[in-house]
Motif scaffolding. Structure first.
Motif, PDB file in Angstrom:
ATOM      1  N   THR A 250       0.852  -1.183   0.000  1.00 12.07           N
ATOM      2  CA  THR A 250       0.000   0.000   0.000  1.00 12.07           C
ATOM      3  C   THR A 250       0.893   1.240   0.000  1.00 12.07           C
ATOM      4  OG1 THR A 250      -1.750  -1.125   1.237  1.00 12.07           O
ATOM      5  CG2 THR A 250      -1.811   1.270   1.195  1.00 12.07           C
ATOM      6  N   LEU A 251       0.557   2.191  -0.846  1.00  7.64           N
ATOM      7  CA  LEU A 251       1.295   3.450  -0.918  1.00  7.64           C
ATOM      8  C   LEU A 251       0.441   4.564  -0.326  1.00  7.64           C
ATOM      9  CD1 LEU A 251       2.824   3.290  -4.516  1.00  7.64           C
ATOM     10  CD2 LEU A 251       3.884   2.625  -2.365  1.00  7.64           C
ATOM     11  N   ASP A 252       0.975   5.254   0.667  1.00  3.45           N
ATOM     12  CA  ASP A 252       0.299   6.417   1.248  1.00  3.45           C
ATOM     13  C   ASP A 252       0.932   7.678   0.664  1.00  3.45           C
ATOM     14  OD1 ASP A 252      -1.514   5.099   2.990  1.00  3.45           O
ATOM     15  OD2 ASP A 252       0.158   4.636   4.327  1.00  3.45           O
ATOM     16  N   LEU A 253       0.147   8.390  -0.143  1.00  8.51           N
ATOM     17  CA  LEU A 253       0.640   9.589  -0.816  1.00  8.51           C
ATOM     18  C   LEU A 253       0.189  10.840  -0.063  1.00  8.51           C
ATOM     19  CD1 LEU A 253      -0.252   8.734  -4.530  1.00  8.51           C
ATOM     20  CD2 LEU A 253       1.708   7.971  -3.194  1.00  8.51           C
ATOM     21  N   GLU A 254       1.097  11.798   0.071  1.00  8.40           N
ATOM     22  CA  GLU A 254       0.768  13.106   0.632  1.00  8.40           C
ATOM     23  C   GLU A 254       0.923  14.111  -0.499  1.00  8.40           C
ATOM     24  OE1 GLU A 254      -0.657  15.415   3.726  1.00  8.40           O
ATOM     25  OE2 GLU A 254      -0.201  13.277   3.787  1.00  8.40           O
ATOM     26  N   LEU A 255      -0.221  14.682  -0.927  1.00  9.70           N
ATOM     27  CA  LEU A 255      -0.242  15.571  -2.091  1.00  9.70           C
ATOM     28  C   LEU A 255      -0.433  17.019  -1.663  1.00  9.70           C
ATOM     29  CD1 LEU A 255      -2.671  13.414  -4.259  1.00  9.70           C
ATOM     30  CD2 LEU A 255      -0.186  13.501  -4.496  1.00  9.70           C
ATOM     31  N   LEU A 256       0.128  17.936  -2.440  1.00  3.94           N
ATOM     32  CA  LEU A 256      -0.043  19.365  -2.206  1.00  3.94           C
ATOM     33  C   LEU A 256      -0.651  19.989  -3.455  1.00  3.94           C
ATOM     34  CD1 LEU A 256       0.626  21.816  -0.268  1.00  3.94           C
ATOM     35  CD2 LEU A 256       2.620  22.173  -1.731  1.00  3.94           C
ATOM     36  N   VAL A 257      -1.813  20.644  -3.290  1.00  3.37           N
ATOM     37  CA  VAL A 257      -2.447  21.386  -4.382  1.00  3.37           C
ATOM     38  C   VAL A 257      -2.148  22.861  -4.165  1.00  3.37           C
ATOM     39  CG1 VAL A 257      -4.599  21.925  -5.567  1.00  3.37           C
ATOM     40  CG2 VAL A 257      -4.259  19.653  -4.599  1.00  3.37           C
ATOM     41  N   ASP A 258      -1.376  23.450  -5.060  1.00 11.75           N
ATOM     42  CA  ASP A 258      -0.930  24.837  -4.928  1.00 11.75           C
ATOM     43  C   ASP A 258      -1.748  25.731  -5.857  1.00 11.75           C
ATOM     44  OD1 ASP A 258       0.541  27.042  -4.174  1.00 11.75           O
ATOM     45  OD2 ASP A 258       2.122  26.686  -5.653  1.00 11.75           O
TER      46      ASP A 258
END
Length: 205
Positions: A79-87
């Motif tokens: 399982t991959l836990d992604l932390e995304l940033l929307v700028d």
């Protein structure tokens, strides 16, 4: 008996019409100037800028894959836990629709997760979490490559994230956009850590 209008001097009538005409022209000029100002602002200060998605971090969760012999079987729980940033660098909020993130192996989809809609304020950023679980059944067509990668101590996977949305200025100018981020991740085995990460960001208007 004479009509009352006949009692009004001709010069007074002409002056009244002239004042009305001047008032109409001034009002029209003000409207034109207001439109020009709004148009200039829309093309400069309020010109829509494409929001960007940035992958801040990736955490690998699961047990290191194992190859069983003599019957060739691969046990894989990943399982991959992604932390995304929307700028959002616009002077207006970016209203996000429902997005999604895909997990790919050898260009074949092996996992998928939805990203909930929301709002990224003007000139601000939003952090989003996404959890991609590997669907083992989808790996059947690439079993040989998977075994080779596991024995080689390195597993290369890709993520494709897409978030649609809309930016609206003054309720008049609206722009629909789709922010995308494609990343290639190299996972070390048996450490189960990210050894290398390469991303490309783009926006469709």
């Amino acid at each position: 008996m004479k009509d009352k209008n006949d009692q009004v001097p001709y010069d007074t009538k002409r002056m009244t019409r002239r004042r009305c005409l001047i008032a109409a022209w001034v009002s029209l000029l003000l409207l034109v100037l207001l439109f020009i100002i709004i148009l200039i602002l829309a093309l400069t200060v309020f010109k829509p800028k494409p929001p960007r998605i940035q992958l801040l971090s990736v955490t690998v969760d699961g047990v290191a894959p194992r190859v069983s012999l003599p019957l060739v079987q691969v046990q894989l729980n990943l399982t991959l836990d992604l932390e995304l940033l929307v700028d959002n660098q616009n002077h207006a909020s970016f209203k996000r629709g429902q997005g999604n993130s895909l997990l790919l192996y050898k260009s074949n989809q092996v996992g998928e997760a939805d990203i909930l809609p929301g709002l990224t304020p003007a000139m601000r950023s939003s952090q989003l979490a996404c959890r991609l679980r590997l669907e083992v059944d989808e790996l059947a067509s690439n079993l040989t490559s998977l075994i080779s990668d596991v024995l080689g101590g390195e597993l290369v996977m890709e993520t494709q994230t897409s978030i649609p949305g809309r930016i609206s200025f003054l309720g008049i100018f609206r722009k629909h956009m789709v922010a995308k981020s494609d990343c290639q991740l190299t996972i070390a085995i048996p450490d189960m850590t990210i050894r290398k990460q390469t991303c490309k960001h783009k926006t469709w208007l």
